[in-house]
Design a protein around this motif. Sequence first.
Motif, mmCIF file in Angstrom:
data_model
loop_
_atom_site.group_PDB
_atom_site.id
_atom_site.type_symbol
_atom_site.label_atom_id
_atom_site.label_comp_id
_atom_site.label_asym_id
_atom_site.label_seq_id
_atom_site.Cartn_x
_atom_site.Cartn_y
_atom_site.Cartn_z
ATOM 1 N N LEU A 11 -8.249 5.183 2.440
ATOM 2 C CA LEU A 11 -7.822 5.457 3.811
ATOM 3 C C LEU A 11 -6.833 6.623 3.840
ATOM 4 O O LEU A 11 -6.896 7.484 4.732
ATOM 5 C CB LEU A 11 -7.191 4.213 4.429
ATOM 6 C CG LEU A 11 -8.096 2.989 4.578
ATOM 7 C CD1 LEU A 11 -7.315 1.836 5.209
ATOM 8 C CD2 LEU A 11 -9.326 3.314 5.408
ATOM 9 N N ALA A 12 -5.922 6.640 2.880
ATOM 10 C CA ALA A 12 -4.939 7.722 2.825
ATOM 11 C C ALA A 12 -5.624 9.070 2.657
ATOM 12 O O ALA A 12 -5.231 10.076 3.274
ATOM 13 C CB ALA A 12 -3.962 7.476 1.681
ATOM 14 N N GLY A 290 -3.252 -2.520 3.387
ATOM 15 C CA GLY A 290 -3.256 -1.070 3.269
ATOM 16 C C GLY A 290 -3.867 -0.329 4.436
ATOM 17 O O GLY A 290 -4.103 0.876 4.355
ATOM 18 N N THR A 291 -4.091 -1.029 5.536
ATOM 19 C CA THR A 291 -4.787 -0.426 6.676
ATOM 20 C C THR A 291 -3.828 -0.071 7.799
ATOM 21 O O THR A 291 -2.702 -0.554 7.862
ATOM 22 C CB THR A 291 -5.851 -1.386 7.224
ATOM 23 O OG1 THR A 291 -5.217 -2.636 7.561
ATOM 24 C CG2 THR A 291 -6.946 -1.644 6.190
ATOM 25 N N TRP A 296 -10.885 1.311 11.123
ATOM 26 C CA TRP A 296 -12.318 1.004 11.176
ATOM 27 C C TRP A 296 -13.165 2.263 11.132
ATOM 28 O O TRP A 296 -14.326 2.231 10.700
ATOM 29 C CB TRP A 296 -12.641 0.223 12.455
ATOM 30 C CG TRP A 296 -12.146 -1.176 12.475
ATOM 31 C CD1 TRP A 296 -11.063 -1.653 13.160
ATOM 32 C CD2 TRP A 296 -12.694 -2.311 11.786
ATOM 33 N NE1 TRP A 296 -10.903 -3.001 12.943
ATOM 34 C CE2 TRP A 296 -11.896 -3.435 12.106
ATOM 35 C CE3 TRP A 296 -13.783 -2.479 10.925
ATOM 36 C CZ2 TRP A 296 -12.155 -4.703 11.595
ATOM 37 C CZ3 TRP A 296 -14.042 -3.750 10.416
ATOM 38 C CH2 TRP A 296 -13.241 -4.843 10.751
ATOM 39 N N ALA A 297 -12.603 3.385 11.594
ATOM 40 C CA ALA A 297 -13.373 4.631 11.630
ATOM 41 C C ALA A 297 -13.708 5.154 10.238
ATOM 42 O O ALA A 297 -14.635 5.953 10.085
ATOM 43 C CB ALA A 297 -12.602 5.693 12.418
ATOM 44 N N ALA A 307 -14.517 -5.651 5.341
ATOM 45 C CA ALA A 307 -14.131 -6.227 6.631
ATOM 46 C C ALA A 307 -15.298 -6.210 7.605
ATOM 47 O O ALA A 307 -15.480 -7.140 8.404
ATOM 48 C CB ALA A 307 -12.946 -5.459 7.208
ATOM 49 N N THR A 308 -16.097 -5.153 7.552
ATOM 50 C CA THR A 308 -17.278 -5.067 8.417
ATOM 51 C C THR A 308 -18.269 -6.167 8.075
ATOM 52 O O THR A 308 -18.812 -6.836 8.964
ATOM 53 C CB THR A 308 -17.934 -3.686 8.267
ATOM 54 O OG1 THR A 308 -17.012 -2.680 8.713
ATOM 55 C CG2 THR A 308 -19.210 -3.602 9.093
ATOM 56 N N ASP A 309 -18.517 -6.365 6.790
ATOM 57 C CA ASP A 309 -19.439 -7.421 6.362
ATOM 58 C C ASP A 309 -18.945 -8.790 6.839
ATOM 59 O O ASP A 309 -19.736 -9.621 7.304
ATOM 60 C CB ASP A 309 -19.579 -7.430 4.841
ATOM 61 C CG ASP A 309 -20.343 -6.222 4.306
ATOM 62 O OD1 ASP A 309 -21.034 -5.550 5.106
ATOM 63 O OD2 ASP A 309 -20.241 -5.946 3.096
ATOM 64 N N GLU A 310 -17.637 -9.006 6.717
ATOM 65 C CA GLU A 310 -17.091 -10.291 7.137
ATOM 66 C C GLU A 310 -17.189 -10.463 8.645
ATOM 67 O O GLU A 310 -17.527 -11.553 9.133
ATOM 68 C CB GLU A 310 -15.634 -10.424 6.694
ATOM 69 C CG GLU A 310 -15.022 -11.771 7.064
ATOM 70 C CD GLU A 310 -13.665 -11.991 6.444
ATOM 71 O OE1 GLU A 310 -12.689 -12.080 7.211
ATOM 72 O OE2 GLU A 310 -13.582 -12.070 5.202
#
Length: 322
Positions: A11-12, A290-291, A296-297, A307-310
């Motif tokens: 993400l960073a 860490g988000t 999400w983008a 997280a999307t799968d969940e």
Amino acid sequence: MRSSHTFDPELAAALAMMPEVDITDLPAARAAQARQLAAALALSDSSGVDVGELLVPGPPGAPDVMLRVYRPRCRPRGTDPLPVVYGIHGGGFVLGSPDVDHDWNLLLCRELEVLVVSVDYRLAPEHPFPAALEDCYAGLCALTEHAAALGVRADRIALWGDSAGAGLAAALTLLCRDRGGPAVCFQHLCSPALDDRLETPSARLFTDTPVWNRHNARLSWDAYLGSDVRATAAVPAYAAPARATAGALTGLPPAYISVMEFDPLRDEGVDYAHALTSASVPTRIRMLPGTFHGAWAVEHAAVIRNATDEAIDVLGTALGRR
């Protein structure tokens, strides 16, 4: 501004390519978002999904409400009725349209073989509370009233929302219960905006986080409620669900709440999950390490893929698709 918080490495690395969001100049922010969404939509893959629009009556005395409808091509109309994900986009109550979640809605429709409906509600400050909530309610009522014609199951409707959209989804469950409206079976809230008071530790701490920070949060609530109303006793739970007492949360549908670690909205989501649990509402909460708000983008990051799968699995289970 880029913060020094310890973000997930993937993400960073993506932050340099993510535009800053500042709604101080709202017309400029809306124009910038429109350009970004137009570019993204040009690359969208709608294979396997029929996308259309449905105009339904709005709240009394208000304009009609547009619903964007995603139907899986493998389940044409006339087959068994489909469960529904009723989606409410984010944007701090002042930005956005169904375009914001277009790719996500396509993914849900394909993966779960459900009807996905995204509501195009009116935005603040031109249309302050309760305009957006009433638009969402009118759209949901129209969906259930015409369930047979649309080929959907009125008893299998899950609400999904992100950020301000998640706050609206939480408020919509309250409104449906109290008005005896559509029977929502599940609420899926991502990084929900629930508390106009901005007094939680995360709301006070995260003044420099990417995409969303305390400054933007304050401006968004001021636009939605009015700067002279925000953080006063005049704000109802239908506007800011964090204000609902434990007794006022009983009888709501089961909930799944996800929050981002470095997000001013983090703690209000956690607090709301605890309040629902105390009211005997089955609730799961997930904090993504860490988000930051809007992470999400960054779809390629492992933490977001997981997280999307969940999220898909949770919605699928709630709708009988898992």
